[in-house]
Design an enzyme around this catalytic site. Structure first.
Site, PDB file in Angstrom:
ATOM      1  N   ASP A 192     -13.400   7.668  -8.359  1.00  0.00           N
ATOM      2  CA  ASP A 192     -12.904   6.356  -8.761  1.00  0.00           C
ATOM      3  C   ASP A 192     -13.248   6.133 -10.218  1.00  0.00           C
ATOM      4  O   ASP A 192     -14.175   6.767 -10.740  1.00  0.00           O
ATOM      5  CB  ASP A 192     -13.531   5.260  -7.889  1.00  0.00           C
ATOM      6  CG  ASP A 192     -12.709   3.983  -7.970  1.00  0.00           C
ATOM      7  OD1 ASP A 192     -11.704   3.883  -7.247  1.00  0.00           O
ATOM      8  OD2 ASP A 192     -13.043   3.111  -8.787  1.00  0.00           O
ATOM      9  N   ARG A 234      -5.243   6.251   1.682  1.00  0.00           N
ATOM     10  CA  ARG A 234      -5.061   5.697   3.019  1.00  0.00           C
ATOM     11  C   ARG A 234      -3.713   5.941   3.663  1.00  0.00           C
ATOM     12  O   ARG A 234      -3.541   5.647   4.836  1.00  0.00           O
ATOM     13  CB  ARG A 234      -5.361   4.198   2.980  1.00  0.00           C
ATOM     14  CG  ARG A 234      -6.851   3.941   2.950  1.00  0.00           C
ATOM     15  CD  ARG A 234      -7.149   2.488   2.804  1.00  0.00           C
ATOM     16  NE  ARG A 234      -6.597   2.009   1.545  1.00  0.00           N
ATOM     17  CZ  ARG A 234      -6.819   0.810   1.047  1.00  0.00           C
ATOM     18  NH1 ARG A 234      -7.555  -0.051   1.702  1.00  0.00           N
ATOM     19  NH2 ARG A 234      -6.296   0.465  -0.095  1.00  0.00           N
ATOM     20  N   ARG A 243      -3.047   7.997  -6.590  1.00  0.00           N
ATOM     21  CA  ARG A 243      -3.549   7.609  -5.263  1.00  0.00           C
ATOM     22  C   ARG A 243      -2.918   8.440  -4.153  1.00  0.00           C
ATOM     23  O   ARG A 243      -2.696   7.941  -3.050  1.00  0.00           O
ATOM     24  CB  ARG A 243      -3.298   6.120  -4.965  1.00  0.00           C
ATOM     25  CG  ARG A 243      -4.067   5.172  -5.820  1.00  0.00           C
ATOM     26  CD  ARG A 243      -5.457   4.909  -5.226  1.00  0.00           C
ATOM     27  NE  ARG A 243      -6.246   4.171  -6.196  1.00  0.00           N
ATOM     28  CZ  ARG A 243      -6.290   2.838  -6.260  1.00  0.00           C
ATOM     29  NH1 ARG A 243      -5.649   2.114  -5.389  1.00  0.00           N
ATOM     30  NH2 ARG A 243      -7.000   2.247  -7.174  1.00  0.00           N
ATOM     31  N   ARG A 268     -12.579   8.378   6.821  1.00  0.00           N
ATOM     32  CA  ARG A 268     -13.153   7.102   6.375  1.00  0.00           C
ATOM     33  C   ARG A 268     -13.785   6.303   7.521  1.00  0.00           C
ATOM     34  O   ARG A 268     -14.560   5.386   7.265  1.00  0.00           O
ATOM     35  CB  ARG A 268     -12.079   6.256   5.672  1.00  0.00           C
ATOM     36  CG  ARG A 268     -11.849   6.652   4.231  1.00  0.00           C
ATOM     37  CD  ARG A 268     -12.900   6.083   3.266  1.00  0.00           C
ATOM     38  NE  ARG A 268     -12.662   4.690   2.952  1.00  0.00           N
ATOM     39  CZ  ARG A 268     -13.349   3.678   3.438  1.00  0.00           C
ATOM     40  NH1 ARG A 268     -14.348   3.880   4.267  1.00  0.00           N
ATOM     41  NH2 ARG A 268     -13.069   2.452   3.077  1.00  0.00           N
TER      42      ARG A 268
HETATM   43  O1  CP3 Z   1      -5.568  10.100  -5.502  1.00  0.00           O
HETATM   44  C1  CP3 Z   1      -5.995   9.627  -6.582  1.00  0.00           C
HETATM   45  O2  CP3 Z   1      -5.297   8.967  -7.370  1.00  0.00           O
HETATM   46  C2  CP3 Z   1      -7.390  10.004  -7.014  1.00  0.00           C
HETATM   47  C3  CP3 Z   1      -8.439   9.123  -6.736  1.00  0.00           C
HETATM   48  C4  CP3 Z   1      -8.483   7.747  -7.366  1.00  0.00           C
HETATM   49  C5  CP3 Z   1      -8.859   6.595  -6.651  1.00  0.00           C
HETATM   50  N1  CP3 Z   1      -8.977   5.559  -7.513  1.00  0.00           N
HETATM   51  C6  CP3 Z   1      -9.104   6.598  -5.214  1.00  0.00           C
HETATM   52  C7  CP3 Z   1      -9.312   5.321  -4.518  1.00  0.00           C
HETATM   53  C8  CP3 Z   1      -8.295   7.343  -8.690  1.00  0.00           C
HETATM   54  C9  CP3 Z   1      -7.806   8.168  -9.861  1.00  0.00           C
HETATM   55  C10 CP3 Z   1      -8.632   5.951  -8.771  1.00  0.00           C
HETATM   56  C11 CP3 Z   1      -8.619   5.194 -10.029  1.00  0.00           C
HETATM   57  C12 CP3 Z   1      -8.779   3.746  -9.955  1.00  0.00           C
HETATM   58  N2  CP3 Z   1      -9.673   3.022  -9.225  1.00  0.00           N
HETATM   59  C13 CP3 Z   1      -8.057   2.856 -10.756  1.00  0.00           C
HETATM   60  C14 CP3 Z   1      -7.024   3.237 -11.756  1.00  0.00           C
HETATM   61  C15 CP3 Z   1      -5.776   3.602 -11.071  1.00  0.00           C
HETATM   62  C16 CP3 Z   1      -4.906   2.426 -10.719  1.00  0.00           C
HETATM   63  O3  CP3 Z   1      -4.620   2.263  -9.538  1.00  0.00           O
HETATM   64  O4  CP3 Z   1      -4.498   1.751 -11.649  1.00  0.00           O
HETATM   65  C17 CP3 Z   1      -8.502   1.562 -10.467  1.00  0.00           C
HETATM   66  C18 CP3 Z   1      -7.993   0.274 -11.066  1.00  0.00           C
HETATM   67  C19 CP3 Z   1      -9.534   1.676  -9.491  1.00  0.00           C
HETATM   68  C20 CP3 Z   1     -10.355   0.603  -8.894  1.00  0.00           C
HETATM   69  C21 CP3 Z   1     -10.141   0.564  -7.432  1.00  0.00           C
HETATM   70  N3  CP3 Z   1     -10.754   1.432  -6.546  1.00  0.00           N
HETATM   71  C22 CP3 Z   1      -9.253  -0.256  -6.696  1.00  0.00           C
HETATM   72  C23 CP3 Z   1      -8.395  -1.353  -7.269  1.00  0.00           C
HETATM   73  C24 CP3 Z   1      -9.340   0.149  -5.348  1.00  0.00           C
HETATM   74  C25 CP3 Z   1      -8.470  -0.280  -4.197  1.00  0.00           C
HETATM   75  C26 CP3 Z   1      -9.069  -1.259  -3.281  1.00  0.00           C
HETATM   76  C27 CP3 Z   1      -8.388  -1.180  -1.937  1.00  0.00           C
HETATM   77  O5  CP3 Z   1      -9.122  -0.994  -0.966  1.00  0.00           O
HETATM   78  O6  CP3 Z   1      -7.156  -1.225  -1.876  1.00  0.00           O
HETATM   79  C28 CP3 Z   1     -10.287   1.188  -5.279  1.00  0.00           C
HETATM   80  C29 CP3 Z   1     -10.658   1.941  -4.077  1.00  0.00           C
HETATM   81  C30 CP3 Z   1      -9.985   3.257  -3.969  1.00  0.00           C
HETATM   82  N4  CP3 Z   1      -9.946   4.180  -4.980  1.00  0.00           N
HETATM   83  C31 CP3 Z   1      -9.376   3.792  -2.815  1.00  0.00           C
HETATM   84  C32 CP3 Z   1      -8.957   5.091  -3.149  1.00  0.00           C
HETATM   85  C33 CP3 Z   1      -8.299   6.117  -2.267  1.00  0.00           C
HETATM   86  C34 CP3 Z   1      -9.275   3.134  -1.467  1.00  0.00           C
HETATM   87  C35 CP3 Z   1     -10.557   3.487  -0.793  1.00  0.00           C
HETATM   88  C36 CP3 Z   1     -10.584   3.270   0.695  1.00  0.00           C
HETATM   89  O7  CP3 Z   1     -10.690   2.132   1.155  1.00  0.00           O
HETATM   90  O8  CP3 Z   1     -10.571   4.285   1.406  1.00  0.00           O
END
Ligand code: CP3
Length: 362
Positions: free
Chosen positions: A92, A47, A43, A56
């Site tokens: 994602d 943010r 991540r 965003r």
């Molecule tokens: O920088 C990176 O790691 C690359 C991009 C990436 C994201 N998600 C960006 C993201 C990767 C590799 C993921 C994988 C992902 N997505 C996982 C496995 C990794 C982990 O954390 O265990 C999981 C479980 C998800 C599902 C998911 N997507 C969640 C739980 C969330 C967060 C919700 C929140 O708003 O906090 C997301 C959204 C997400 N994926 C964001 C990002 C940068 C936030 C998006 C935003 O609001 O701008």
């Protein structure tokens, strides 16, 4: 094909120029001694960065993921800001669901929402198995664009969600604390569970195969929620599928990272399922975790993400502890135990990357 000219996509030429991020990263993957320990953060593209938050304001997350120019821009932000050795493509784990005919959204500060959660046989049957090129083609374009931009200086990491973690989202329909619906299906309707895992495995194999063709240097399989299972349950309901995914990545010659959280009880079983590098979360001491994984494997981790919400002296001393436990063995990729938290001060991440490189200079 472009990917074939890239040194990592051929089995004969795996030695990039020394002292670049990609060299460090691949040295660790192949168990050679790097010039310094490679660092990246899960991540990292998110943010905590003001430029990300500004973008965003204009676009929602899935629009950014599906627009290769925007995805590339976000992928590169942490490379420039933090000086990390690897770029992970901004996408994602849920993105392949669209090609599988599963409609979803990612709601700000909640996470993924599946519009019609998978609960019965008909739901599982309705899941489409797309051909490789149909799965998130925009991500493959972003991979090619990012590769051109990093010019071989940083490793490019592709990824997918592992079948268990994907099944948790598909069945629960939203983030969950204990995955009760998913686990109940697994225990009480094993045939349905296995049918779902089978489909997710097939799609994940194709999806990672496409990313390798597009030119990633390594892939990470995120089994983020697998810590909800005991070893025997994992081995019965999950491990065979994960093994098939790692077996198919292995055939491409690209290194693979196997990541999960809450996995203290599962390290041996996860290692047996596959991966050149095993992710360690912050619940284990790095040296003890590495010993259980086996020193013939590499490890990635494992500074507690929450430390980054404190001040530098606290972070520095915890970093030194992680590095002391890694003890200069080849095969350590420095990372957090899990993702960067949104309130993290980016200056501290930049300082951390610099300090890890400086402390481990060989
Ligand atoms: O920088 C990176 O790691 C690359 C991009 C990436 C994201 N998600 C960006 C993201 C990767 C590799 C993921 C994988 C992902 N997505 C996982 C496995 C990794 C982990 O954390 O265990 C999981 C479980 C998800 C599902 C998911 N997507 C969640 C739980 C969330 C967060 C919700 C929140 O708003 O906090 C997301 C959204 C997400 N994926 C964001 C990002 C940068 C936030 C998006 C935003 O609001 O701008």
């Amino acid at each position: 094909m472009e990917a074939m000219q890239h040194y990592t996509a051929t089995s004969t030429a795996k030695t990039p120029p020394p002292h670049t991020g990609v060299a460090r990263f691949l040295d660790a993957c192949y168990h050679r001694q790097p010039d310094a320990t490679p660092v990246w953060f899960m991540r990292q593209a998110g943010r905590c960065l003001a430029e990300y938050r500004a973008l965003r304001q204009k676009y929602d997350m899935l629009t950014m993921v599906k627009t290769p120019e925007l995805s590339t821009e976000v992928t590169l932000m942490p490379v420039k800001t933090f000086g990390v050795d690897a770029a992970i493509i901004y996408s994602d784990i849920l993105t392949p669901l669209e090609a599988m005919g599963v409609s979803f959204e990612i709601r700000h500060e909640v996470g993924p929402l599946i519009h019609h959660p998978i609960r019965n046989q008909q739901d599982v049957e309705n899941i489409r198995i797309p051909n490789g090129p149909e799965i998130a083609p925009y991500m493959m374009q972003a991979i090619q664009m990012v590769r051109r931009e990093v010019e071989g200086k940083q490793a490019v990491i592709g990824f997918a969600g592992a079948p268990f973690t994907m099944a948790c989202y598909l069945i629960e329909g939203r983030p969950s604390r204990d995955y009760r619906n998913a686990k109940a299906m697994m225990y009480s309707q094993p045939e349905l569970w296995h049918a779902l895992m089978e489909k997710l495995t097939t799609v994940t194999q194709s999806y990672l195969g496409e990313q390798v063709q597009a030119g990633v240097d390594a892939v990470q399989l995120f089994d983020s929620w697998v810590g909800a299972l005991s070893p025997s349950v994992y081995e019965r309901y999950v491990q065979p599928y994960v093994r098939r995914i790692f077996d198919s990545v292995k055939q491409t010659g690209i290194p693979a990272i196997h990541f999960g959280t809450g996995t203290s009880a599962l390290l041996e079983s996860m290692t047996a399922a596959g991966g050149d590098i095993i992710g360690l979360d912050s619940h284990v001491e790095l040296d003890e975790g590495w010993e259980r994984v086996g020193f013939e494997h590499g490890v990635q981790g494992n500074l507690d993400s929450i430390l980054l919400l404190t001040e530098w002296p606290v972070i520095e001393s915890a970093m030194r502890d992680v590095l002391k436990r890694a003890a200069n063995r080849p095969g350590h990729i420095f990372n957090l135990g899990h993702g960067v938290l949104p309130p993290t001060n980016p200056d501290l991440l930049r300082q951390l990357v610099e300090a890890v490189h400086a402390e481990t200079q060989r």
